[in-house]
Design a protein around this motif. Structure first.
Motif, PDB file in Angstrom:
ATOM      1  N   MET A 130      38.343  31.057  33.246  1.00  0.00           N
ATOM      2  CA  MET A 130      37.712  32.033  34.064  1.00  0.00           C
ATOM      3  C   MET A 130      37.757  33.464  33.489  1.00  0.00           C
ATOM      4  SD  MET A 130      37.577  31.018  36.996  1.00  0.00           S
ATOM      5  CE  MET A 130      38.223  32.115  38.045  1.00  0.00           C
ATOM      6  N   THR A 131      38.316  33.760  32.133  1.00  0.00           N
ATOM      7  CA  THR A 131      38.404  35.204  31.628  1.00  0.00           C
ATOM      8  C   THR A 131      37.910  34.890  30.122  1.00  0.00           C
ATOM      9  OG1 THR A 131      40.593  34.653  30.687  1.00  0.00           O
ATOM     10  CG2 THR A 131      40.575  35.768  32.998  1.00  0.00           C
ATOM     11  N   ALA A 132      37.052  33.790  29.836  1.00  0.00           N
ATOM     12  CA  ALA A 132      36.376  33.990  28.609  1.00  0.00           C
ATOM     13  C   ALA A 132      35.443  35.286  28.372  1.00  0.00           C
ATOM     14  CB  ALA A 132      35.634  32.463  28.646  1.00  0.00           C
ATOM     15  N   HIS A 133      35.101  35.755  29.251  1.00  0.00           N
ATOM     16  CA  HIS A 133      34.087  36.998  29.249  1.00  0.00           C
ATOM     17  C   HIS A 133      34.723  38.025  28.591  1.00  0.00           C
ATOM     18  CE1 HIS A 133      35.873  37.410  33.164  1.00  0.00           C
ATOM     19  NE2 HIS A 133      35.731  38.762  33.232  1.00  0.00           N
ATOM     20  N   LEU A 134      36.332  38.044  28.702  1.00  0.00           N
ATOM     21  CA  LEU A 134      37.046  39.128  28.318  1.00  0.00           C
ATOM     22  C   LEU A 134      37.124  39.180  26.544  1.00  0.00           C
ATOM     23  CD1 LEU A 134      39.568  39.718  30.755  1.00  0.00           C
ATOM     24  CD2 LEU A 134      37.539  40.933  30.478  1.00  0.00           C
ATOM     25  N   ASP A 135      36.554  37.900  26.021  1.00  0.00           N
ATOM     26  CA  ASP A 135      36.513  37.954  24.379  1.00  0.00           C
ATOM     27  C   ASP A 135      35.464  39.126  24.072  1.00  0.00           C
ATOM     28  OD1 ASP A 135      38.656  36.113  24.600  1.00  0.00           O
ATOM     29  OD2 ASP A 135      37.299  34.378  24.167  1.00  0.00           O
ATOM     30  N   ILE A 174      45.054  50.325  40.068  1.00  0.00           N
ATOM     31  CA  ILE A 174      45.152  48.755  40.167  1.00  0.00           C
ATOM     32  C   ILE A 174      44.989  48.522  41.707  1.00  0.00           C
ATOM     33  CG2 ILE A 174      46.876  46.776  40.155  1.00  0.00           C
ATOM     34  CD1 ILE A 174      48.244  48.373  37.866  1.00  0.00           C
ATOM     35  N   GLU A 175      45.468  49.156  42.502  1.00  0.00           N
ATOM     36  CA  GLU A 175      45.234  49.058  43.999  1.00  0.00           C
ATOM     37  C   GLU A 175      43.466  48.793  44.215  1.00  0.00           C
ATOM     38  OE1 GLU A 175      49.366  50.776  46.121  1.00  0.00           O
ATOM     39  OE2 GLU A 175      47.416  51.844  45.695  1.00  0.00           O
ATOM     40  N   ASN A 176      42.804  49.930  43.873  1.00  0.00           N
ATOM     41  CA  ASN A 176      41.589  50.069  43.876  1.00  0.00           C
ATOM     42  C   ASN A 176      40.890  49.015  43.236  1.00  0.00           C
ATOM     43  OD1 ASN A 176      41.823  52.391  45.184  1.00  0.00           O
ATOM     44  ND2 ASN A 176      41.071  53.597  43.617  1.00  0.00           N
ATOM     45  N   ILE A 177      41.125  48.474  42.071  1.00  0.00           N
ATOM     46  CA  ILE A 177      40.399  47.178  41.557  1.00  0.00           C
ATOM     47  C   ILE A 177      40.647  45.971  42.493  1.00  0.00           C
ATOM     48  CG2 ILE A 177      40.497  45.897  39.522  1.00  0.00           C
ATOM     49  CD1 ILE A 177      40.996  48.487  38.057  1.00  0.00           C
ATOM     50  N   LYS A 178      41.909  45.808  42.865  1.00  0.00           N
ATOM     51  CA  LYS A 178      42.330  44.543  43.461  1.00  0.00           C
ATOM     52  C   LYS A 178      41.659  44.525  44.887  1.00  0.00           C
ATOM     53  CE  LYS A 178      45.140  42.082  42.578  1.00  0.00           C
ATOM     54  NZ  LYS A 178      45.293  40.606  42.093  1.00  0.00           N
ATOM     55  N   GLN A 179      41.505  45.643  45.406  1.00  0.00           N
ATOM     56  CA  GLN A 179      40.882  45.894  46.827  1.00  0.00           C
ATOM     57  C   GLN A 179      39.573  45.199  46.743  1.00  0.00           C
ATOM     58  OE1 GLN A 179      41.556  49.608  48.284  1.00  0.00           O
ATOM     59  NE2 GLN A 179      43.732  49.289  48.485  1.00  0.00           N
ATOM     60  N   LYS A 180      38.641  45.276  45.603  1.00  0.00           N
ATOM     61  CA  LYS A 180      37.242  44.998  45.207  1.00  0.00           C
ATOM     62  C   LYS A 180      37.494  43.368  44.969  1.00  0.00           C
ATOM     63  CE  LYS A 180      36.712  48.840  42.954  1.00  0.00           C
ATOM     64  NZ  LYS A 180      36.032  49.869  42.032  1.00  0.00           N
ATOM     65  N   GLY A 181      38.537  42.945  44.978  1.00  0.00           N
ATOM     66  CA  GLY A 181      38.617  41.293  44.376  1.00  0.00           C
ATOM     67  C   GLY A 181      38.311  41.284  43.057  1.00  0.00           C
ATOM     68  N   ARG A 182      38.700  42.321  42.169  1.00  0.00           N
ATOM     69  CA  ARG A 182      38.624  42.244  40.618  1.00  0.00           C
ATOM     70  C   ARG A 182      39.865  42.216  40.047  1.00  0.00           C
ATOM     71  NH1 ARG A 182      33.085  44.012  40.016  1.00  0.00           N
ATOM     72  NH2 ARG A 182      33.398  44.137  37.832  1.00  0.00           N
ATOM     73  N   LEU A 183      39.772  41.648  38.714  1.00  0.00           N
ATOM     74  CA  LEU A 183      40.867  41.553  37.881  1.00  0.00           C
ATOM     75  C   LEU A 183      41.012  42.803  37.000  1.00  0.00           C
ATOM     76  CD1 LEU A 183      43.127  39.689  36.507  1.00  0.00           C
ATOM     77  CD2 LEU A 183      41.354  39.082  34.839  1.00  0.00           C
ATOM     78  N   VAL A 208      50.296  41.513  31.151  1.00  0.00           N
ATOM     79  CA  VAL A 208      50.693  40.340  30.285  1.00  0.00           C
ATOM     80  C   VAL A 208      49.850  40.392  29.275  1.00  0.00           C
ATOM     81  CG1 VAL A 208      51.883  38.800  31.939  1.00  0.00           C
ATOM     82  CG2 VAL A 208      49.605  38.408  31.492  1.00  0.00           C
ATOM     83  N   GLN A 209      50.124  39.952  28.151  1.00  0.00           N
ATOM     84  CA  GLN A 209      48.972  39.964  26.905  1.00  0.00           C
ATOM     85  C   GLN A 209      48.098  38.851  27.099  1.00  0.00           C
ATOM     86  OE1 GLN A 209      50.458  40.664  22.998  1.00  0.00           O
ATOM     87  NE2 GLN A 209      48.907  39.490  22.011  1.00  0.00           N
ATOM     88  N   ARG A 210      46.752  39.116  27.068  1.00  0.00           N
ATOM     89  CA  ARG A 210      46.001  37.965  27.089  1.00  0.00           C
ATOM     90  C   ARG A 210      45.426  37.554  25.555  1.00  0.00           C
ATOM     91  NH1 ARG A 210      40.452  37.523  26.213  1.00  0.00           N
ATOM     92  NH2 ARG A 210      39.656  35.558  27.148  1.00  0.00           N
ATOM     93  N   SER A 211      45.143  38.654  24.773  1.00  0.00           N
ATOM     94  CA  SER A 211      44.781  38.226  23.242  1.00  0.00           C
ATOM     95  C   SER A 211      44.949  39.473  22.476  1.00  0.00           C
ATOM     96  CB  SER A 211      43.378  37.881  23.418  1.00  0.00           C
ATOM     97  OG  SER A 211      42.573  38.891  23.693  1.00  0.00           O
ATOM     98  N   VAL A 212      44.858  39.313  21.281  1.00  0.00           N
ATOM     99  CA  VAL A 212      44.738  40.265  20.333  1.00  0.00           C
ATOM    100  C   VAL A 212      43.224  40.982  20.383  1.00  0.00           C
ATOM    101  CG1 VAL A 212      44.292  40.764  17.702  1.00  0.00           C
ATOM    102  CG2 VAL A 212      46.384  39.544  18.528  1.00  0.00           C
ATOM    103  N   MET A 213      43.070  42.103  20.290  1.00  0.00           N
ATOM    104  CA  MET A 213      41.552  42.777  20.531  1.00  0.00           C
ATOM    105  C   MET A 213      41.496  43.985  19.440  1.00  0.00           C
ATOM    106  SD  MET A 213      38.622  42.254  21.869  1.00  0.00           S
ATOM    107  CE  MET A 213      39.162  41.336  23.429  1.00  0.00           C
ATOM    108  N   ASN A 214      40.818  43.585  18.435  1.00  0.00           N
ATOM    109  CA  ASN A 214      40.673  44.726  17.489  1.00  0.00           C
ATOM    110  C   ASN A 214      39.580  45.713  17.646  1.00  0.00           C
ATOM    111  OD1 ASN A 214      42.269  43.509  14.859  1.00  0.00           O
ATOM    112  ND2 ASN A 214      41.289  42.108  15.478  1.00  0.00           N
TER     113      ASN A 214
END
Length: 225
Positions: free
Chosen positions: A1-6, A182-191, A213-219
């Motif tokens: 579901m969040t692979a695009h965040l790589d 965060i509230e604004n983003i969640k209200q739009k149904g986004r992560l 929470v940490q999802r991944s390392v990001m350089n």
């Protein structure tokens, strides 16, 4: 579901943020006065060459990658900054100061540029505000805290440029800004998600406390043409 965040910059430039950038099928970058970010679909010499060809001589481009080793030839690597990508999985806790947050507009850009120049939360340029969703807190006429939305794509929105003037730190302003965004983003149904330098322990502690929470390392790779 969040692979695009790589590959979050690529995700943004191929969806919601496409009007703010340009590129080819394998390499894209934001307009220089919007953000210094670029991305390639895959890490190949041919794709980095395509990105190189998009940019002007001496132009600096920032790439995000979970890889701790990257060969961006023909680019020159100026720096590699270790970072962390975090996603919001907590419950929203209202802030007592949230009523002090106000939307930021074009007229506020000079103060936004001054505040981000002072506090260095990450790149902020004259047209960065066009990503939308920026909020601030003022003391009188002075902008003392801000933050907002940046990379947007595939139902995810990055929180960015969260900063507080050093003379006004410790008063809960960053918490209030984060809560509103965060509230604004969640209200739009986004992560909601964000990036932070690995050595910014104070910010990481705040984000963890708020439910990230940490999802991944990001350089963060800083490249020069």
């Amino acid at each position: 579901m969040t692979a695009h965040l790589d590959n979050p910059i690529w995700s943004a430039l191929t969806s919601d943020c496409k009007p703010l950038g340009n590129g080819t099928q394998v390499a894209k970058c934001f307009l220089p006065d919007v953000a210094p970010f670029g991305a390639v679909q895959e890490d190949t010499f041919e794709n980095f060459q395509a990105l190189y060809d998009l940019c002007a001589a001496e132009q600096v481009v920032v790439l995000f990658s979970p890889k701790d080793q990257l060969d961006p030839a023909p680019w020159t690597m100026i720096n590699q900054v270790p970072g962390i990508q975090m996603v919001f999985e907590g419950a929203i806790v209202p802030s007592a100061l949230e009523n002090r947050t106000v939307p930021l507009r074009e007229k506020d850009v000079p103060q936004m540029l001054a505040l981000t120049s002072l506090t260095q939360p990450g790149p902020f340029l004259p047209r960065t505000i066009e990503f939308g969703g920026y909020y601030g807190i003022f003391e009188g006429e002075m902008l003392v805290a801000m933050g907002g939305e940046r990379l947007q794509g595939d139902l995810s929105t990055e929180i960015s440029a969260v900063c507080t003037h050093p003379d006004h730190a410790g008063r809960g302003f960053a918490n209030a800004i984060l809560t509103r965004v965060i509230e604004n983003i969640k209200q739009k149904g986004r992560l909601p998600y964000l990036h932070v330098r690995a050595d910014n322990t104070n910010a990481i502690a705040l984000y963890l406390k708020m439910g990230f929470v940490q999802r991944s390392v990001m350089n963060f790779y800083i490249l020069k043409r």
